[in-house]
Write an enzyme that holds these catalytic residues in place. Structure first.
Site, PDB file in Angstrom:
ATOM      1  N   GLY A  69     -51.316 -11.824  91.190  1.00  0.00           N
ATOM      2  CA  GLY A  69     -52.443 -11.339  90.396  1.00  0.00           C
ATOM      3  C   GLY A  69     -52.858  -9.942  90.800  1.00  0.00           C
ATOM      4  O   GLY A  69     -52.644  -9.518  91.939  1.00  0.00           O
ATOM      5  N   ASP A  70     -53.445  -9.240  89.846  1.00  0.00           N
ATOM      6  CA  ASP A  70     -53.984  -7.912  90.139  1.00  0.00           C
ATOM      7  C   ASP A  70     -55.155  -7.645  89.210  1.00  0.00           C
ATOM      8  O   ASP A  70     -55.168  -8.114  88.064  1.00  0.00           O
ATOM      9  CB  ASP A  70     -52.927  -6.819  89.944  1.00  0.00           C
ATOM     10  N   SER A  71     -56.139  -6.901  89.708  1.00  0.00           N
ATOM     11  CA  SER A  71     -57.323  -6.573  88.911  1.00  0.00           C
ATOM     12  C   SER A  71     -57.674  -5.103  89.067  1.00  0.00           C
ATOM     13  O   SER A  71     -57.453  -4.508  90.131  1.00  0.00           O
ATOM     14  CB  SER A  71     -58.527  -7.418  89.354  1.00  0.00           C
TER      15      SER A  71
END
Length: 219
Positions: A79-81
């Protein structure tokens, strides 16, 4: 069904646990800035959704470069934000000075938090299938935040290692007036998106959470 979280994010771990999943946490070592620079040099500027999806995928796939996962049968989740403000993608500020600059720029403004999710179906050290998705949630930052409040918030250390220099599941919640979209996206990972990705890869949600599954001892 086992799930490996290829991320060191405490927020993502907490979200999965709240949903009933106890993942095996194995962060990957990735130079995110170098990866983005190399991709943009070859393909041009990345749209916000493509930006976070690129990094989410790279984190998941990098795990198999670090560990062959021989004998593992399950899912790997990356995941990445990043926060989009005025067309720029803002990741972790890392330093108090940069965190303060971010807050001075974003108070009283609207922004969009983008989260990328990439899931691998792995068996015997091989990627058998994969799927990815991005989610976006819009936020309105409070217009009346004064500099003393910003300094105090930055001094807690909370905003230094989170995308956009804020959280909604901690002290930063006091400075956000409105959220339009999935709140878990802002925390770091959309749980509904994780459920849909698992289903796309042939894994039912109860198999991950243990919901509705009875053991032999229970009859």
């Amino acid at each position: 069904m086992q799930l490996i979280l290829a991320s060191a994010s405490p927020a993502r771990l907490a979200l999965l646990r709240q949903a009933g999943i106890e993942p095996d946490v194995r962060p990957t070592d990735l130079d995110e800035e170098l990866l983005v620079e190399a991709h943009e040099a070859e393909h041009g500027p990345l749209a916000p959704a493509d930006y976070v999806l690129l990094l989410a995928r790279a984190k998941a796939e990098a795990l198999l470069d670090q560990d062959p996962l021989t004998g593992f049968d399950g899912l790997v989740l990356g995941g990445d934000s990043s926060l989009e403000l005025d067309g720029a993608m803002l990741g972790k500020p890392h330093t108090p000075e940069r965190a303060k600059e971010r807050w001075l720029a974003q108070r009283g403004r609207s922004a969009t938090l983008h989260s990328g999710h990439w899931m691998l179906r792995v068996g015997e050290g091989r990627i058998r299938d994969s799927a990815g998705v991005t989610t976006a949630t819009h936020l309105d930052f409070s217009p009346d935040i004064d500099e003393a409040e910003i300094d105090a918030y930055v001094a807690t250390g909370e905003p230094l290692e989170v995308a956009g220099a804020f959280t909604i599941d901690g002290r930063g919640a006091a400075f956000i007036d409105r959220i339009d979209g999935d709140p878990s996206t802002v925390v770091g990972m959309s749980i509904p998106a994780v459920r849909r990705l698992a289903r796309e890869l042939g894994v039912a949600w109860p198999a991950l959470t243990g919901a509705g599954i009875r053991t032999e001892a229970e009859g």
